[in-house]
Design a protein around this motif. Structure first.
Motif, short mmCIF file in Angstrom:
data_model
loop_
_atom_site.label_atom_id
_atom_site.label_comp_id
_atom_site.label_asym_id
_atom_site.label_seq_id
_atom_site.Cartn_x
_atom_site.Cartn_y
_atom_site.Cartn_z
N HIS A 97 0.88 -1.17 0.06
CA HIS A 97 -0.04 -0.07 0.02
C HIS A 97 0.69 1.20 -0.06
O HIS A 97 1.98 1.26 0.59
CB HIS A 97 -0.89 0.11 1.27
CG HIS A 97 -1.94 -1.00 1.15
ND1 HIS A 97 -2.87 -0.99 0.35
CD2 HIS A 97 -1.80 -2.12 1.99
CE1 HIS A 97 -3.63 -2.34 0.60
NE2 HIS A 97 -3.11 -2.99 1.46
N LYS A 98 0.24 2.28 -0.68
CA LYS A 98 1.25 3.62 -0.73
C LYS A 98 1.39 4.05 0.72
O LYS A 98 2.38 4.78 1.08
CB LYS A 98 0.25 4.48 -1.41
CG LYS A 98 0.83 5.20 -2.85
CD LYS A 98 0.01 6.07 -3.58
CE LYS A 98 0.88 6.71 -4.39
NZ LYS A 98 0.14 7.67 -5.35
N SER A 99 0.29 3.91 1.27
CA SER A 99 0.42 4.52 2.95
C SER A 99 1.40 3.69 3.61
O SER A 99 2.10 4.40 4.42
CB SER A 99 -1.17 4.52 3.40
OG SER A 99 -1.47 3.17 3.68
N LYS A 121 4.77 4.98 2.68
CA LYS A 121 5.06 6.56 3.13
C LYS A 121 5.51 6.20 4.85
O LYS A 121 6.13 6.84 5.15
CB LYS A 121 3.89 7.28 3.05
CG LYS A 121 3.97 8.61 3.70
CD LYS A 121 2.90 9.56 3.40
CE LYS A 121 3.25 10.88 3.78
NZ LYS A 121 1.76 11.85 3.64
N ARG A 122 4.71 5.45 5.44
CA ARG A 122 5.05 5.09 7.02
C ARG A 122 6.13 4.54 7.16
O ARG A 122 7.11 4.99 7.96
CB ARG A 122 3.72 4.36 7.46
CG ARG A 122 4.07 3.77 8.72
CD ARG A 122 4.10 4.97 9.98
NE ARG A 122 3.01 5.79 9.80
CZ ARG A 122 2.62 6.90 10.11
NH1 ARG A 122 3.90 7.48 10.71
NH2 ARG A 122 1.72 7.65 10.10
N LYS A 131 12.39 9.41 11.35
CA LYS A 131 12.22 9.52 12.65
C LYS A 131 13.27 8.83 13.44
O LYS A 131 13.47 9.27 14.51
CB LYS A 131 10.51 9.36 13.04
CG LYS A 131 9.59 10.31 12.65
CD LYS A 131 8.33 9.91 12.94
CE LYS A 131 7.16 11.02 12.51
NZ LYS A 131 5.83 10.61 12.63
N ASN A 132 13.32 7.68 13.14
CA ASN A 132 14.55 6.72 14.02
C ASN A 132 15.62 7.39 13.98
O ASN A 132 16.21 7.61 14.98
CB ASN A 132 14.30 5.58 13.33
CG ASN A 132 15.25 4.31 14.21
OD1 ASN A 132 16.30 4.48 13.90
ND2 ASN A 132 14.58 3.84 15.13
#
Length: 84
Positions: A4-6, A9-10, A17-18
């Motif tokens: 999935h695209k989402s 992105k996640r 962020k890590n």
């Protein structure tokens, strides 16, 4: 691999962020280590507020637990008071 695209992105966001969180956590650990290694009380007293600020910021953003920040600040204050 994610489909999935989402989720793609996640994954990208999590990597970023890590890296950001690792940098600030490592910076905090180095600052605490440096303060604990100090033997001059005047220098330690000068450096303590900056280390305290770092710890409070990390606790505020949930990078470390607020009680851990409090424990570290307390132990550093004891260390500074024990210096002659």
């Amino acid at each position: 691999m994610a489909n999935h695209k989402s989720s793609l992105k996640r994954i990208r966001q999590d990597k970023k962020k890590n890296l950001h969180n690792r940098y600030y956590a490592k910076t905090m650990r180095n600052a605490v280590r440096k303060l604990r290694a100090m033997t001059d009380k005047e220098e330690a007293v000068k450096m303590y507020p900056s280390v305290q600020k770092i710890l409070d910021k990390l606790a505020k953003t949930n990078l470390i637990h607020k009680n851990k920040a409090a424990n570290i600040k307390s132990s550093l204050a004891q260390h500074i008071n024990s210096l002659a």
